[in-house]
Design a protein around this motif. Sequence first.
Motif, PDB file in Angstrom:
ATOM      1  N   ILE A 135       0.832  -1.209   0.000  1.00 11.52           N
ATOM      2  CA  ILE A 135       0.000   0.000   0.000  1.00 11.52           C
ATOM      3  C   ILE A 135       0.868   1.261   0.000  1.00 11.52           C
ATOM      4  O   ILE A 135       0.442   2.325  -0.426  1.00 11.52           O
ATOM      5  CB  ILE A 135      -1.012   0.011   1.158  1.00 11.52           C
ATOM      6  N   HIS A 136       2.121   1.099   0.451  1.00  8.94           N
ATOM      7  CA  HIS A 136       3.055   2.220   0.472  1.00  8.94           C
ATOM      8  C   HIS A 136       3.925   2.287  -0.780  1.00  8.94           C
ATOM      9  O   HIS A 136       4.398   3.365  -1.139  1.00  8.94           O
ATOM     10  CB  HIS A 136       3.973   2.128   1.692  1.00  8.94           C
ATOM     11  N   LEU A 137       4.126   1.141  -1.425  1.00 11.88           N
ATOM     12  CA  LEU A 137       5.146   1.064  -2.475  1.00 11.88           C
ATOM     13  C   LEU A 137       4.629   0.762  -3.872  1.00 11.88           C
ATOM     14  O   LEU A 137       5.305   1.073  -4.852  1.00 11.88           O
ATOM     15  CB  LEU A 137       6.183  -0.002  -2.089  1.00 11.88           C
ATOM     16  N   SER A 138       3.457   0.162  -3.992  1.00  7.82           N
ATOM     17  CA  SER A 138       2.949  -0.260  -5.304  1.00  7.82           C
ATOM     18  C   SER A 138       1.691   0.515  -5.674  1.00  7.82           C
ATOM     19  O   SER A 138       0.631   0.340  -5.061  1.00  7.82           O
ATOM     20  CB  SER A 138       2.636  -1.761  -5.286  1.00  7.82           C
ATOM     21  N   GLU A 139       1.821   1.339  -6.695  1.00  7.47           N
ATOM     22  CA  GLU A 139       0.652   2.103  -7.152  1.00  7.47           C
ATOM     23  C   GLU A 139      -0.437   1.147  -7.644  1.00  7.47           C
ATOM     24  O   GLU A 139      -1.626   1.380  -7.392  1.00  7.47           O
ATOM     25  CB  GLU A 139       1.061   3.081  -8.260  1.00  7.47           C
ATOM     26  N   HIS A 140      -0.042   0.083  -8.317  1.00  7.45           N
ATOM     27  CA  HIS A 140      -1.001  -0.909  -8.827  1.00  7.45           C
ATOM     28  C   HIS A 140      -1.799  -1.526  -7.672  1.00  7.45           C
ATOM     29  O   HIS A 140      -3.033  -1.601  -7.729  1.00  7.45           O
ATOM     30  CB  HIS A 140      -0.262  -1.996  -9.615  1.00  7.45           C
ATOM     31  N   PHE A 141      -1.115  -1.968  -6.631  1.00 11.63           N
ATOM     32  CA  PHE A 141      -1.788  -2.553  -5.467  1.00 11.63           C
ATOM     33  C   PHE A 141      -2.656  -1.503  -4.772  1.00 11.63           C
ATOM     34  O   PHE A 141      -3.822  -1.741  -4.457  1.00 11.63           O
ATOM     35  CB  PHE A 141      -0.750  -3.122  -4.489  1.00 11.63           C
ATOM     36  N   ALA A 142      -2.073  -0.341  -4.508  1.00 11.66           N
ATOM     37  CA  ALA A 142      -2.759   0.693  -3.728  1.00 11.66           C
ATOM     38  C   ALA A 142      -4.003   1.231  -4.443  1.00 11.66           C
ATOM     39  O   ALA A 142      -4.963   1.644  -3.791  1.00 11.66           O
ATOM     40  CB  ALA A 142      -1.798   1.833  -3.416  1.00 11.66           C
ATOM     41  N   ALA A 143      -4.006   1.188  -5.778  1.00  7.59           N
ATOM     42  CA  ALA A 143      -5.163   1.678  -6.538  1.00  7.59           C
ATOM     43  C   ALA A 143      -6.413   0.861  -6.239  1.00  7.59           C
ATOM     44  O   ALA A 143      -7.530   1.365  -6.380  1.00  7.59           O
ATOM     45  CB  ALA A 143      -4.850   1.647  -8.029  1.00  7.59           C
ATOM     46  N   LYS A 144      -6.243  -0.378  -5.798  1.00  6.73           N
ATOM     47  CA  LYS A 144      -7.378  -1.266  -5.510  1.00  6.73           C
ATOM     48  C   LYS A 144      -7.856  -1.165  -4.064  1.00  6.73           C
ATOM     49  O   LYS A 144      -8.770  -1.881  -3.677  1.00  6.73           O
ATOM     50  CB  LYS A 144      -6.967  -2.713  -5.810  1.00  6.73           C
ATOM     51  N   THR A 145      -7.253  -0.301  -3.279  1.00  6.23           N
ATOM     52  CA  THR A 145      -7.633  -0.143  -1.874  1.00  6.23           C
ATOM     53  C   THR A 145      -8.616   1.025  -1.732  1.00  6.23           C
ATOM     54  O   THR A 145      -8.802   1.798  -2.677  1.00  6.23           O
ATOM     55  CB  THR A 145      -6.389   0.143  -1.008  1.00  6.23           C
ATOM     56  N   PRO A 146      -9.218   1.177  -0.569  1.00  3.92           N
ATOM     57  CA  PRO A 146     -10.112   2.323  -0.355  1.00  3.92           C
ATOM     58  C   PRO A 146      -9.422   3.681  -0.531  1.00  3.92           C
ATOM     59  O   PRO A 146     -10.084   4.687  -0.770  1.00  3.92           O
ATOM     60  CB  PRO A 146     -10.578   2.144   1.092  1.00  3.92           C
ATOM     61  N   PHE A 147      -8.067   3.703  -0.440  1.00  7.20           N
ATOM     62  CA  PHE A 147      -7.341   4.968  -0.570  1.00  7.20           C
ATOM     63  C   PHE A 147      -7.106   5.358  -2.026  1.00  7.20           C
ATOM     64  O   PHE A 147      -6.738   6.491  -2.311  1.00  7.20           O
ATOM     65  CB  PHE A 147      -6.000   4.884   0.171  1.00  7.20           C
ATOM     66  N   LYS A 148      -7.272   4.410  -2.955  1.00  5.11           N
ATOM     67  CA  LYS A 148      -7.149   4.649  -4.400  1.00  5.11           C
ATOM     68  C   LYS A 148      -5.755   5.085  -4.832  1.00  5.11           C
ATOM     69  O   LYS A 148      -5.587   5.615  -5.932  1.00  5.11           O
ATOM     70  CB  LYS A 148      -8.168   5.686  -4.878  1.00  5.11           C
ATOM     71  N   GLY A 149      -4.767   4.896  -3.978  1.00  4.51           N
ATOM     72  CA  GLY A 149      -3.395   5.260  -4.312  1.00  4.51           C
ATOM     73  C   GLY A 149      -2.486   5.016  -3.127  1.00  4.51           C
ATOM     74  O   GLY A 149      -2.950   4.715  -2.023  1.00  4.51           O
ATOM     75  N   ARG A 150      -1.182   5.159  -3.369  1.00  2.00           N
ATOM     76  CA  ARG A 150      -0.201   4.930  -2.319  1.00  2.00           C
ATOM     77  C   ARG A 150      -0.370   5.928  -1.180  1.00  2.00           C
ATOM     78  O   ARG A 150      -0.710   7.088  -1.396  1.00  2.00           O
ATOM     79  CB  ARG A 150       1.213   5.060  -2.886  1.00  2.00           C
ATOM     80  N   ILE A 151      -0.098   5.434   0.013  1.00  2.00           N
ATOM     81  CA  ILE A 151      -0.115   6.292   1.202  1.00  2.00           C
ATOM     82  C   ILE A 151       1.208   6.132   1.945  1.00  2.00           C
ATOM     83  O   ILE A 151       1.882   5.108   1.829  1.00  2.00           O
ATOM     84  CB  ILE A 151      -1.304   5.984   2.134  1.00  2.00           C
TER      85      ILE A 151
END
Length: 146
Positions: free
Chosen positions: A44-60
């Motif tokens: 969630i901190h390092l992968s834009e691809h992974f983080a895009a699928k989270t409620p945050f819609k991007g890296r945090i």
Amino acid sequence: MTFLPFQALHFEDLSVGMTETYAKTVKSSDVVGFAEITGDRNPIHLSEHFAAKTPFKGRIAHGLYTASLVSAVIGTRLPGPGAIYLSQTLKFLAPVKIGDTVDVIVAVVDLNAQRQRATLSCLCKVDNTVVLEGEAIVKVPRRQQD
């Protein structure tokens, strides 16, 4: 790289209500570096691809990265070099995204002269949103007596 200038305060210099602030814009390299230092490689901190699928819609940013900005104020400005961190409470209230500017506010809320302890309120905001709040207790050196 920008560092806060040192300000070394002694216990006798402190008063309830004193405040110091710091603003830091979170860069991708900060988050990657924090992951390298800590070993926290949560995607969630390092992968834009992974983080895009989270409620945050991007890296945090890591929550403790944000908390470390509080440590920067305590260790360099209020009370500054010589202060010993004894405890810290943290409540993570909202995400910090890459590119956000975090405003850190540290304020003296209580002083215990007998124990040389300062209680500090700690607040981090992005725009008008509180992203982190907590309280720190630090031991502050007294001024040297000649």
